[in-house]
Design a protein around this motif. Structure first.
Motif, PDB file in Angstrom:
ATOM      1  N   MET A   1     -22.484  21.064  12.786  1.00  0.00           N
ATOM      2  CA  MET A   1     -21.068  20.932  12.026  1.00  0.00           C
ATOM      3  C   MET A   1     -20.990  21.497  10.896  1.00  0.00           C
ATOM      4  O   MET A   1     -22.033  21.180   9.818  1.00  0.00           O
ATOM      5  N   MET A   2     -19.834  22.069  10.445  1.00  0.00           N
ATOM      6  CA  MET A   2     -19.690  22.417   9.183  1.00  0.00           C
ATOM      7  C   MET A   2     -19.609  21.207   8.109  1.00  0.00           C
ATOM      8  O   MET A   2     -19.597  20.161   8.426  1.00  0.00           O
ATOM      9  N   ARG A   3     -19.649  21.538   6.809  1.00  0.00           N
ATOM     10  CA  ARG A   3     -19.616  20.722   5.839  1.00  0.00           C
ATOM     11  C   ARG A   3     -18.410  19.802   5.855  1.00  0.00           C
ATOM     12  O   ARG A   3     -17.336  20.237   6.386  1.00  0.00           O
ATOM     13  N   PRO A   4     -18.349  18.556   5.278  1.00  0.00           N
ATOM     14  CA  PRO A   4     -17.071  17.704   5.456  1.00  0.00           C
ATOM     15  C   PRO A   4     -16.058  18.272   4.434  1.00  0.00           C
ATOM     16  O   PRO A   4     -16.077  18.934   3.581  1.00  0.00           O
ATOM     17  N   LEU A   5     -14.794  18.314   5.087  1.00  0.00           N
ATOM     18  CA  LEU A   5     -13.534  18.922   4.557  1.00  0.00           C
ATOM     19  C   LEU A   5     -12.352  18.236   4.806  1.00  0.00           C
ATOM     20  O   LEU A   5     -12.127  18.149   5.972  1.00  0.00           O
ATOM     21  N   TYR A   6     -11.781  17.627   4.054  1.00  0.00           N
ATOM     22  CA  TYR A   6     -10.651  16.671   4.189  1.00  0.00           C
ATOM     23  C   TYR A   6      -9.389  17.293   3.542  1.00  0.00           C
ATOM     24  O   TYR A   6      -9.538  17.512   2.554  1.00  0.00           O
ATOM     25  N   VAL A   7      -8.268  16.800   4.220  1.00  0.00           N
ATOM     26  CA  VAL A   7      -7.035  17.131   3.861  1.00  0.00           C
ATOM     27  C   VAL A   7      -6.184  15.703   3.563  1.00  0.00           C
ATOM     28  O   VAL A   7      -6.151  14.867   4.725  1.00  0.00           O
ATOM     29  N   ASP A   8      -6.294  15.088   2.443  1.00  0.00           N
ATOM     30  CA  ASP A   8      -5.335  13.901   2.360  1.00  0.00           C
ATOM     31  C   ASP A   8      -3.943  14.038   2.051  1.00  0.00           C
ATOM     32  O   ASP A   8      -3.797  14.951   1.320  1.00  0.00           O
ATOM     33  N   ILE A   9      -3.063  13.334   2.798  1.00  0.00           N
ATOM     34  CA  ILE A   9      -1.712  13.512   2.453  1.00  0.00           C
ATOM     35  C   ILE A   9      -1.400  11.955   2.004  1.00  0.00           C
ATOM     36  O   ILE A   9      -1.277  11.076   2.521  1.00  0.00           O
ATOM     37  N   HIS A  10      -0.300  12.110   0.952  1.00  0.00           N
ATOM     38  CA  HIS A  10       0.218  10.974   0.275  1.00  0.00           C
ATOM     39  C   HIS A  10       1.701  10.894   0.414  1.00  0.00           C
ATOM     40  O   HIS A  10       2.129  12.140  -0.082  1.00  0.00           O
ATOM     41  N   VAL A  11       2.489  10.061   0.806  1.00  0.00           N
ATOM     42  CA  VAL A  11       4.052  10.159   1.211  1.00  0.00           C
ATOM     43  C   VAL A  11       4.419   8.998   0.246  1.00  0.00           C
ATOM     44  O   VAL A  11       3.909   7.818   0.348  1.00  0.00           O
ATOM     45  N   ILE A  12       5.465   9.197  -0.420  1.00  0.00           N
ATOM     46  CA  ILE A  12       6.442   7.968  -0.866  1.00  0.00           C
ATOM     47  C   ILE A  12       7.844   8.175  -0.018  1.00  0.00           C
ATOM     48  O   ILE A  12       8.326   9.339  -0.199  1.00  0.00           O
ATOM     49  N   GLN A  13       8.130   7.198   0.542  1.00  0.00           N
ATOM     50  CA  GLN A  13       9.416   7.324   1.238  1.00  0.00           C
ATOM     51  C   GLN A  13      10.098   6.191   1.318  1.00  0.00           C
ATOM     52  O   GLN A  13       9.670   5.074   1.604  1.00  0.00           O
ATOM     53  N   THR A  14      11.475   6.139   1.065  1.00  0.00           N
ATOM     54  CA  THR A  14      12.312   5.090   1.042  1.00  0.00           C
ATOM     55  C   THR A  14      13.203   5.034   2.307  1.00  0.00           C
ATOM     56  O   THR A  14      13.647   5.990   2.800  1.00  0.00           O
ATOM     57  N   VAL A  15      12.993   3.642   2.912  1.00  0.00           N
ATOM     58  CA  VAL A  15      13.805   3.531   4.036  1.00  0.00           C
ATOM     59  C   VAL A  15      14.729   2.417   3.903  1.00  0.00           C
ATOM     60  O   VAL A  15      14.637   1.616   3.294  1.00  0.00           O
ATOM     61  N   PRO A  16      16.200   2.615   4.440  1.00  0.00           N
ATOM     62  CA  PRO A  16      17.210   1.651   4.293  1.00  0.00           C
ATOM     63  C   PRO A  16      16.948   0.334   5.135  1.00  0.00           C
ATOM     64  O   PRO A  16      15.708   0.430   5.644  1.00  0.00           O
ATOM     65  N   PRO A  17      17.795  -0.469   5.062  1.00  0.00           N
ATOM     66  CA  PRO A  17      17.441  -1.750   5.983  1.00  0.00           C
ATOM     67  C   PRO A  17      17.383  -1.110   7.370  1.00  0.00           C
ATOM     68  O   PRO A  17      17.777  -0.185   8.151  1.00  0.00           O
ATOM     69  N   ALA A  18      16.313  -1.631   7.850  1.00  0.00           N
ATOM     70  CA  ALA A  18      15.654  -1.053   9.375  1.00  0.00           C
ATOM     71  C   ALA A  18      14.426  -2.249   9.597  1.00  0.00           C
ATOM     72  O   ALA A  18      14.189  -3.098   9.145  1.00  0.00           O
ATOM     73  N   ASN A  19      13.973  -1.770  11.033  1.00  0.00           N
ATOM     74  CA  ASN A  19      13.228  -2.755  11.651  1.00  0.00           C
ATOM     75  C   ASN A  19      12.244  -1.554  12.471  1.00  0.00           C
ATOM     76  O   ASN A  19      12.440  -1.469  13.655  1.00  0.00           O
ATOM     77  N   LEU A  20      11.606  -0.922  11.636  1.00  0.00           N
ATOM     78  CA  LEU A  20      10.796   0.248  12.299  1.00  0.00           C
ATOM     79  C   LEU A  20       9.463   0.012  13.557  1.00  0.00           C
ATOM     80  O   LEU A  20       9.591   0.649  14.310  1.00  0.00           O
ATOM     81  N   ASN A  21       9.114  -1.281  13.088  1.00  0.00           N
ATOM     82  CA  ASN A  21       7.918  -1.543  13.900  1.00  0.00           C
ATOM     83  C   ASN A  21       7.929  -3.312  13.827  1.00  0.00           C
ATOM     84  O   ASN A  21       7.478  -3.929  12.853  1.00  0.00           O
TER      85      ASN A  21
END
Length: 384
Positions: A1-21
């Motif tokens: 296997m090739m050397r380790p390589l990572y893509v980190d994804i950082h997200v800031i998201q505002t959600v209104p009144p909800a019950n997502l989960n």
């Protein structure tokens, strides 16, 4: 296997009144972090939303499905391709899948657990018998089992993985040969601030109510909260490449599809009740050759409940990226962000400047995906 390589994804998201989960009480999931209660959306919920969004963007043959009803799915393919009746097709399907030794569920024809596979993989399994389906269906049970045992059923499920399986992996507890290590890890989304559980008291009126009758036809409550969420996922390019049989072009395409789907997707819980779908205020990507880094520690001290929670959260994330990077001597291969904050607006100037120091000049989201693809392609060509 090739050397380790990572893509980190950082997200800031505002959600209104909800019950997502929702939890087992029907209320939005929560977690204690930094000594206060936070809104939480489980990693499983957001992974499913991401996977379904991803499947909507790719051709049908490349899609995946997770179900206990694989026997029925395979039966459909066999009968459609051969003209056999349903019972004959089901007999061949059961013989093919019986070779795998899948544990059977309580309901006839179901497996004991959800099996994750690609539509193209199941098509290929059906193709193992379609050319001689009539002859096989004429065999007695023992002869059919013996004949099917010579066919590469297991091998068909362990090659040519669809995008979903290559990204999210597969675990079959009693058949380790079918396991696929996930290339993706997704954190539970947490609010950057303290949240309070609220309840919506609702009534429904009977449109055919008699005039002399008063009151509602139905009364109920539903829990909800509103939050600015920090979301994080990491994609191991090296594992993705292995899952895709070393196909670098497929890995590059999968990377773009995943980042796009993770950023745009939203769990659908109580969607009709709250119409909660929003887009992130910030999406940042970091290409690393050392290890994944979740920046949730930026919010261990909760953001105060005041105006501009999203902007303060974005600044906190920028500061954490800078200070943690300096402390550990990080040298990312690539870093970029797409966000809504502009230096020309006095309300967001401070945030825009902080994000510029941490992630560079902002780019549009399409440009973020294009540049990330180019940088990953360059890293794949560098064996060091």
């Amino acid at each position: 296997m090739m050397r380790p390589l990572y893509v980190d994804i950082h997200v800031i998201q505002t959600v209104p009144p909800a019950n997502l989960n929702r939890d087992d009480q029907g209320n939005p999931k929560e977690a204690t972090y930094g000594g206060v209660r936070r809104s939480r959306v489980s990693s499983q919920a957001w992974k499913r939303a991401t996977r379904l969004h991803l499947d909507d963007q790719i051709p049908a043959p490349e899609r995946s499905v997770r179900t206990k009803r694989i026997t029925g799915e395979l039966t459909d393919r066999i009968t459609e391709a051969t003209g056999l009746d349903r019972d004959q097709g089901a007999r061949l399907a059961a013989a093919l899948l019986g070779q795998l030794g899948l544990s059977q569920g309580k309901k006839a024809g179901d497996t004991a657990y959800l099996l994750f596979y690609g539509d193209a993989q199941l098509d290929a399994v059906a193709g193992l018998v379609t050319d001689r389906a009539a002859d096989l269906s004429a065999l007695d049970d023992k002869a059919l089992t013996d004949t099917i045992a010579t066919l590469p059923v297991a091998a068909t499920f362990t090659t040519g993985h669809p995008l979903g399986v290559a990204l999210f992996g597969r675990m079959v507890a009693d058949i380790p040969a079918l396991n696929v290590d996930a290339a993706v890890q997704v954190a539970h989304a947490l609010s950057t601030h303290e949240t309070q559980l609220e309840f919506d008291y609702f009534t429904a009126v009977d449109d055919r109510n008699e005039k002399e009758e008063t009151g509602a036809g139905m009364i109920g409550t539903v829990g909800f909260n509103s939050a600015t969420l920090y979301r994080y996922a990491t994609l191991g390019i090296h594992q993705l490449l292995a899952n895709l049989g070393g196909d670098s072009e497929a890995a590059l395409a999968a990377t773009g599809h995943f980042v796009d789907a993770f950023a745009r997707s939203v769990p659908t819980g109580y969607g009709n009740t709250f119409a909660h779908r929003t887009r992130p205020g910030l999406v940042a990507v970091v290409l690393r050759a050392d290890q994944p880094v979740n920046l949730v520690s930026a919010f261990e001290d909760p953001v105060p409940a005041e105006a501009g929670i999203q902007a303060v959260s974005a600044r906190r994330l920028a500061t954490e990226q800078i200070t943690a990077g300096e402390m550990w001597g990080d040298a990312p291969l690539h870093i970029a962000a797409s966000h809504l904050f502009t230096a020309g607006d006095a309300r967001t100037q401070e945030t825009a400047e902080a994000l510029g120091r941490a992630f560079g000049a902002p780019v549009t989201f399409p440009d973020l995906l294009t540049t990330l693809r180019d940088r990953v392609a360059t890293a794949l060509k560098d064996p060091a």
